[in-house]
Motif scaffolding. Structure first.
Motif, short mmCIF file in Angstrom:
data_model
loop_
_atom_site.label_atom_id
_atom_site.label_comp_id
_atom_site.label_asym_id
_atom_site.label_seq_id
_atom_site.Cartn_x
_atom_site.Cartn_y
_atom_site.Cartn_z
N ASP A 272 22.34 25.26 82.56
CA ASP A 272 23.45 24.31 82.58
C ASP A 272 23.80 23.90 81.16
O ASP A 272 23.36 24.51 80.19
CB ASP A 272 23.11 23.11 83.47
CG ASP A 272 21.95 22.27 82.92
OD1 ASP A 272 21.54 22.48 81.76
OD2 ASP A 272 21.46 21.40 83.66
N PRO A 278 19.15 26.02 86.82
CA PRO A 278 19.32 25.51 88.19
C PRO A 278 18.49 26.33 89.16
O PRO A 278 18.60 27.56 89.21
CB PRO A 278 20.82 25.69 88.45
CG PRO A 278 21.22 26.83 87.55
CD PRO A 278 20.35 26.73 86.33
N VAL A 279 17.65 25.66 89.93
CA VAL A 279 16.77 26.35 90.87
C VAL A 279 16.81 25.67 92.24
O VAL A 279 17.25 24.52 92.37
CB VAL A 279 15.31 26.37 90.37
CG1 VAL A 279 15.18 27.16 89.07
CG2 VAL A 279 14.77 24.95 90.18
N ASN A 280 16.33 26.41 93.25
CA ASN A 280 16.21 25.84 94.59
C ASN A 280 14.79 25.29 94.78
O ASN A 280 14.03 25.17 93.82
CB ASN A 280 16.55 26.89 95.65
CG ASN A 280 15.66 28.13 95.56
OD1 ASN A 280 14.53 28.08 95.06
ND2 ASN A 280 16.16 29.26 96.04
N TYR A 283 11.91 27.13 93.24
CA TYR A 283 12.01 27.34 91.80
C TYR A 283 12.73 28.65 91.47
O TYR A 283 12.52 29.23 90.41
CB TYR A 283 10.62 27.32 91.14
CG TYR A 283 9.90 26.00 91.28
CD1 TYR A 283 10.18 24.95 90.41
CD2 TYR A 283 8.97 25.80 92.29
CE1 TYR A 283 9.54 23.73 90.54
CE2 TYR A 283 8.32 24.59 92.43
CZ TYR A 283 8.60 23.56 91.55
OH TYR A 283 7.97 22.35 91.70
N GLN A 284 13.61 29.05 92.37
CA GLN A 284 14.32 30.31 92.25
C GLN A 284 15.73 30.04 91.74
O GLN A 284 16.41 29.12 92.20
CB GLN A 284 14.36 30.99 93.62
CG GLN A 284 14.78 32.43 93.65
CD GLN A 284 14.60 32.99 95.05
OE1 GLN A 284 14.67 32.28 96.05
NE2 GLN A 284 14.36 34.30 95.13
N HIS A 285 16.18 30.84 90.78
CA HIS A 285 17.50 30.64 90.19
C HIS A 285 18.57 30.74 91.28
O HIS A 285 18.51 31.60 92.17
CB HIS A 285 17.76 31.69 89.11
CG HIS A 285 18.92 31.36 88.23
ND1 HIS A 285 20.23 31.48 88.62
CD2 HIS A 285 18.96 30.91 86.94
CE1 HIS A 285 21.03 31.13 87.63
NE2 HIS A 285 20.28 30.77 86.59
N SER A 286 19.57 29.87 91.19
CA SER A 286 20.60 29.81 92.22
C SER A 286 21.48 31.06 92.26
O SER A 286 22.07 31.38 93.29
CB SER A 286 21.47 28.57 92.01
OG SER A 286 22.03 28.55 90.70
N ALA A 287 21.59 31.79 91.14
CA ALA A 287 22.44 32.98 91.10
C ALA A 287 21.65 34.28 90.93
O ALA A 287 22.15 35.35 91.27
CB ALA A 287 23.46 32.86 89.96
N TYR A 288 20.44 34.19 90.44
CA TYR A 288 19.62 35.38 90.19
C TYR A 288 18.29 35.22 90.93
O TYR A 288 17.35 34.60 90.41
CB TYR A 288 19.38 35.57 88.69
CG TYR A 288 20.64 35.77 87.90
CD1 TYR A 288 21.26 37.01 87.84
CD2 TYR A 288 21.22 34.71 87.21
CE1 TYR A 288 22.42 37.20 87.11
CE2 TYR A 288 22.39 34.88 86.48
CZ TYR A 288 22.98 36.13 86.44
OH TYR A 288 24.14 36.31 85.73
N PRO A 289 18.18 35.75 92.13
CA PRO A 289 16.98 35.53 92.95
C PRO A 289 15.70 36.14 92.40
O PRO A 289 14.62 35.81 92.88
CB PRO A 289 17.35 36.17 94.29
CG PRO A 289 18.44 37.14 93.97
CD PRO A 289 19.19 36.56 92.83
N TYR A 292 12.80 32.97 88.21
CA TYR A 292 12.23 31.68 88.60
C TYR A 292 12.05 30.84 87.33
O TYR A 292 11.85 31.39 86.25
CB TYR A 292 10.89 31.86 89.30
CG TYR A 292 10.97 32.60 90.61
CD1 TYR A 292 10.94 31.92 91.82
CD2 TYR A 292 11.10 33.99 90.65
CE1 TYR A 292 11.04 32.60 93.03
CE2 TYR A 292 11.20 34.69 91.84
CZ TYR A 292 11.16 33.98 93.04
OH TYR A 292 11.26 34.66 94.22
#
Length: 307
Positions: A272, A278-280, A283-289, A292
């Motif tokens: 950001d 940004p993670v879910n 701890y996984q990236h919101s755009a690149y699964p 982490y």
């Protein structure tokens, strides 16, 4: 022939080592996997013990160990390099010693200390000390020894946008004890400054009766708390709060604002505006699964940094 999958871990601190050791343990029955840890330092530093370095109660060799010697006997490769940029689409990390490809990436770098966010803070051109790293703590220890020759007001605390409040709470009790042992407490009033809404908030809304206990101890030890404030700037001998107050000091340790490390900020689309990933909930990236991230976020202070 299909090559074995690769996991690249950036950072050799708690998060990086935990990820490396746990992945090696959990995947040992899943076939061969290549795990590599990249870190800009060759030693692991037990960060919680940095508060003991300042008064001289610990030495560096007591709180560090060699990363290579810890990782490689476990079958985990260690590379001493500095990551400069991450290219998530190409699955590549660019470092000062070449490029490294990955199937999965774990970002565990820790934060960048944003000294410039508060004028007058910092180790080189500023007036405050830090316990955020071993070199910082060693410089703070040297300054502490000089301070004890002619004590005066002490300020401890954390700024707006800081994301690690616990260390300063521990530091304030260590400093109080060290001053009493040096028979200098009566010449060194202590002020504790924090952007938290109340003592013991820790960026998570508090814990049990933590606020009441801290208020009780601060009163008993004659430590003056100032909460729910932002620091405007620091000048020689004074911390200027945004509400207009000026707090005098002769020795100060203040946790600075945090933001993401340069490698993230150099990688468009990865983090950001402050360089946090940004993670879910995993701890996984919101755009690149396949990416982490485990590092200090901004959510702890976002709610009360504008005061």
């Amino acid at each position: 022939m299909r090559s074995k999958p690769s996991v690249l871990i950036l950072g050799g601190g708690f998060a990086g080592l935990t990820a490396a050791f746990e992945l090696k343990r959990l995947l040992r029955d899943k076939g061969d996997i290549d795990i590599t840890v990249i870190a800009r330092q060759e030693q692991f530093v037990f960060i919680p013990s940095l508060i003991w370095i300042v008064p001289g109660w610990r030495k560096p060799e007591q709180i560090t160990f060699d990363l290579r010697l810890a990782l490689e006997p476990k079958g985990i490769r260690f590379i001493h390099v500095r990551a400069n940029q991450i290219e998530p689409d190409q699955k590549r990390v660019i470092t000062d010693k070449g490029e490294f490809l990955f199937d999965y990436l774990v970002i565990a770098t820790g934060p960048h200390f944003d000294w410039g966010a508060v004028p007058g803070m910092g180790l080189d051109d500023g007036y405050t000390r830090s316990i955020c790293s071993l070199p910082h703590a060693l410089k703070a220890a040297q300054a502490w020894r000089e301070f004890l020759k002619d004590p005066g007001p002490v300020v401890l605390g954390a700024t707006q946008y800081a994301s690690c409040f616990g260390a300063e709470y521990e530091m304030v009790f260590n400093i109080d004890r060290a001053l009493r042992e040096a028979r200098a407490r009566d010449r060194a009033p202590i002020t504790f400054i924090t952007a938290e809404p109340f003592l013991g908030h820790f960026g998570i809304g508090g814990t049990g009766k933590g606020q009441q206990m801290l208020e009780l101890f601060y009163k008993f030890l004659k430590i003056e708390p100032i909460v729910n404030v932002a620091i405007d700037k620091v000048t020689s001998g004074e911390i200027h709060l945004q509400d207009g107050r000026r707090i005098p000091f002769k020795y100060a340790i203040v946790i600075p604002p945090f933001k993401g490390v340069e490698a993230i900020r150099n990688s468009p689309g990865l983090g950001d505006e402050r360089g946090f990933v940004p993670v879910n909930a995993r701890y996984q990236h919101s755009a690149y699964p396949n990416i982490y991230a485990m590092h200090h976020g901004r959510g702890q202070t976002r709610r009360y940094h504008d005061l």
